[in-house]
Design an enzyme around this catalytic site. Structure first.
Site, PDB file in Angstrom:
ATOM      1  CB  CYS A 192      -0.873  -0.010   1.259  1.00 52.61           C
ATOM      2  SG  CYS A 192      -1.966   1.411   1.382  1.00 52.61           S
ATOM      3  CG  HIS A 213      -5.709  -2.550  -0.823  1.00 53.35           C
ATOM      4  ND1 HIS A 213      -4.677  -3.088  -0.077  1.00 53.35           N
ATOM      5  CD2 HIS A 213      -5.441  -1.223  -0.911  1.00 53.35           C
ATOM      6  CE1 HIS A 213      -3.840  -2.115   0.276  1.00 53.35           C
ATOM      7  NE2 HIS A 213      -4.275  -0.970  -0.223  1.00 53.35           N
ATOM      8  CD  GLU A 214      -6.780   1.028  -3.776  1.00 52.20           C
ATOM      9  OE1 GLU A 214      -6.825   1.971  -2.963  1.00 52.20           O
ATOM     10  OE2 GLU A 214      -5.696   0.468  -4.083  1.00 52.20           O
ATOM     11  CG  HIS A 264      -7.216   2.871   1.368  1.00 54.44           C
ATOM     12  ND1 HIS A 264      -6.297   3.153   2.341  1.00 54.44           N
ATOM     13  CD2 HIS A 264      -6.554   2.154   0.431  1.00 54.44           C
ATOM     14  CE1 HIS A 264      -5.120   2.621   2.005  1.00 54.44           C
ATOM     15  NE2 HIS A 264      -5.251   2.005   0.852  1.00 54.44           N
TER      16      HIS A 264
HETATM   17 NI    NI Z   1      -3.664   1.040  -0.134  1.00 58.02          NI
END
Ligand code: NI
Length: 182
Positions: free
Chosen positions: A99, A141-142, A145
């Site tokens: 990341c 994953h995004e 966030h």
């Molecule tokens: Ni990331």
């Protein structure tokens, strides 16, 4: 358009639940997206989320051709506003994630490998896709966030966090795969 500073793990702005974009065609949205492109490209990210640039909105970008990840080239370059996902299978896969907010570190993260996702393009078009593998992973994953979650908190065992540039990381990965290192 600008290359922005990427917030790093520990910055409280990374742990917020980002705001829903109420007006997708608001004046300030294209600038955020341009900054996301410029910043992700220069760092060879597979994707980036607006909160990593301190923009507290639910916007993600992924599928960049300049990515440092193998397999990422199969993911179409996509900007999604207000994305949502649905897990379609209990089957999971392990992968050494990285990341831009956790530079130099990889961690073995298990995630569902088959998802459905939807969200809006900057032009207001609805995108709906059913995807697997790396594509499913990068979207999860995004999206994490946007909910204030960084991948290290998805790593089940802190021993499965490593500096990717350390000599021996390849061997570590091999041993983990063979079940010899947990
Ligand atoms: Ni990331």
């Amino acid at each position: 358009m600008a290359i922005k500073t990427i917030l790093r793990m520990g910055d409280l702005r990374l742990y917020r639940v980002a705001e829903v974009v109420e007006d997708i065609q608001a004046d300030f949205i294209p600038e955020i997206i341009a900054d996301m492109y410029d910043t992700a490209r220069v760092h060879h990210g597979a994707g980036i989320a607006a909160p990593q640039l301190a923009y507290d909105y639910r916007i993600i970008l992924f599928g960049l051709p300049t990515s440092r990840y193998i397999g990422a080239d199969l993911v179409p370059e996509t900007v999604l506003i207000n994305p949502e996902i649905k897990i379609l299978s209990n089957e999971t896969e392990n992968y050494w994630e990285g990341c831009l907010s956790v530079p130099g570190i990889r961690g073995l993260v298990s995630r569902p490998n088959h998802i459905f996702y939807r969200g809006y393009t900057p032009l207001g078009e609805l995108i709906e896709r059913e995807v697997k593998g790396f594509h499913a992973r990068v979207v999860q994953h995004e999206l994490d966030h946007l909910d204030g979650i960084l991948f290290p908190s998805r790593v089940k065992n802190a021993r499965l966090l490593a500096f990717e540039e350390v000599e021996g990381f390849a061997e570590l990965k091999q041993r983990v795969q063979e079940g010899e290192f947990v």
